[in-house]
Design a protein around this motif. Structure first.
Motif, PDB file in Angstrom:
ATOM      1  N   ALA A   1      -3.873  10.264   6.502  1.00 43.75           N
ATOM      2  CA  ALA A   1      -4.520  11.268   5.625  1.00 43.75           C
ATOM      3  C   ALA A   1      -4.868  12.316   6.709  1.00 43.75           C
ATOM      4  O   ALA A   1      -5.113  12.182   7.638  1.00 43.75           O
ATOM      5  CB  ALA A   1      -5.740  10.757   4.891  1.00 43.75           C
TER       6      ALA A   1
ATOM      7  N   ALA B   1       0.907  -1.254   0.071  1.00 47.59           N
ATOM      8  CA  ALA B   1      -0.151   0.011  -0.074  1.00 47.59           C
ATOM      9  C   ALA B   1       0.682   1.335  -0.087  1.00 47.59           C
ATOM     10  O   ALA B   1       0.471   2.367  -0.651  1.00 47.59           O
ATOM     11  CB  ALA B   1      -1.067  -0.005   1.241  1.00 47.59           C
ATOM     12  N   MET B   2       2.084   1.261   0.728  1.00 48.35           N
ATOM     13  CA  MET B   2       2.881   2.339   0.962  1.00 48.35           C
ATOM     14  C   MET B   2       4.228   1.986   1.071  1.00 48.35           C
ATOM     15  O   MET B   2       4.930   1.616   1.854  1.00 48.35           O
ATOM     16  CB  MET B   2       2.630   3.302   2.155  1.00 48.35           C
ATOM     17  CG  MET B   2       1.251   3.688   2.045  1.00 48.35           C
ATOM     18  SD  MET B   2       0.878   4.827   3.807  1.00 48.35           S
ATOM     19  CE  MET B   2       0.030   5.887   2.842  1.00 48.35           C
TER      20      MET B   2
ATOM     21  N   VAL C   1      -4.400  -2.027   6.549  1.00 49.00           N
ATOM     22  CA  VAL C   1      -4.271  -1.146   5.378  1.00 49.00           C
ATOM     23  C   VAL C   1      -5.380   0.242   5.359  1.00 49.00           C
ATOM     24  O   VAL C   1      -4.793   1.173   5.335  1.00 49.00           O
ATOM     25  CB  VAL C   1      -4.226  -1.605   4.071  1.00 49.00           C
ATOM     26  CG1 VAL C   1      -4.129  -0.748   2.970  1.00 49.00           C
ATOM     27  CG2 VAL C   1      -3.037  -2.639   4.007  1.00 49.00           C
ATOM     28  N   GLU C   2      -6.331  -0.322   5.448  1.00 51.46           N
ATOM     29  CA  GLU C   2      -7.642   0.804   5.644  1.00 51.46           C
ATOM     30  C   GLU C   2      -7.434   1.652   6.851  1.00 51.46           C
ATOM     31  O   GLU C   2      -7.376   2.941   6.652  1.00 51.46           O
ATOM     32  CB  GLU C   2      -8.916   0.012   5.526  1.00 51.46           C
ATOM     33  CG  GLU C   2      -9.336  -0.223   4.077  1.00 51.46           C
ATOM     34  CD  GLU C   2      -9.083   0.581   3.211  1.00 51.46           C
ATOM     35  OE1 GLU C   2      -9.665   1.666   3.150  1.00 51.46           O
ATOM     36  OE2 GLU C   2      -8.556   0.391   2.136  1.00 51.46           O
TER      37      GLU C   2
ATOM     38  N   LYS D   1      -4.295   3.873   6.305  1.00 53.79           N
ATOM     39  CA  LYS D   1      -4.603   5.016   5.374  1.00 53.79           C
ATOM     40  C   LYS D   1      -5.535   6.164   6.138  1.00 53.79           C
ATOM     41  O   LYS D   1      -5.262   7.405   5.802  1.00 53.79           O
ATOM     42  CB  LYS D   1      -5.460   4.576   4.199  1.00 53.79           C
ATOM     43  CG  LYS D   1      -4.444   3.829   3.066  1.00 53.79           C
ATOM     44  CD  LYS D   1      -5.311   3.303   1.947  1.00 53.79           C
ATOM     45  CE  LYS D   1      -4.477   2.623   0.994  1.00 53.79           C
ATOM     46  NZ  LYS D   1      -5.179   1.979  -0.002  1.00 53.79           N
ATOM     47  N   SER D   2      -6.556   5.656   6.859  1.00 52.52           N
ATOM     48  CA  SER D   2      -7.297   6.823   7.599  1.00 52.52           C
ATOM     49  C   SER D   2      -6.641   7.556   8.719  1.00 52.52           C
ATOM     50  O   SER D   2      -6.954   8.532   9.212  1.00 52.52           O
ATOM     51  CB  SER D   2      -8.538   5.947   8.013  1.00 52.52           C
ATOM     52  OG  SER D   2      -8.342   5.272   9.231  1.00 52.52           O
TER      53      SER D   2
END
Length: 78
Positions: free
Chosen positions: A78, A17-18, A70-71, A74-75
């Protein structure tokens, strides 16, 4: 071992993901029979992305789906 396999799966998902994200597995001795994923931010603060300590039985509930972590990552970035 089941903990190692799950750690490798989560680590691979996070790197996918990153790519620039450094991932450390057990930088400190882990708690017995636990599976946790934390994000250490640049300012030194820590955010828990996953904890299986209070989950289960069955044992499989103690481990996250890599996509879930992963979600959460990301949250929190951001």
């Amino acid at each position: 071992r089941v903990f190692g396999r799950n750690a490798a799966a989560v680590s691979a998902a996070l790197r996918g993901a990153m790519a620039q994200l450094p991932v450390d597995i057990n930088p400190r001795p882990p708690r017995r029979n636990s599976f946790e994923v934390s994000l250490v931010k640049e300012d030194g603060s820590t955010v828990e992305l996953w904890s299986g300590i209070r989950k289960g039985p069955p044992r499989k509930l103690k481990f996250p789906q890599p996509e879930t972590v992963v979600e959460a990552l990301k949250s929190n970035i951001a």
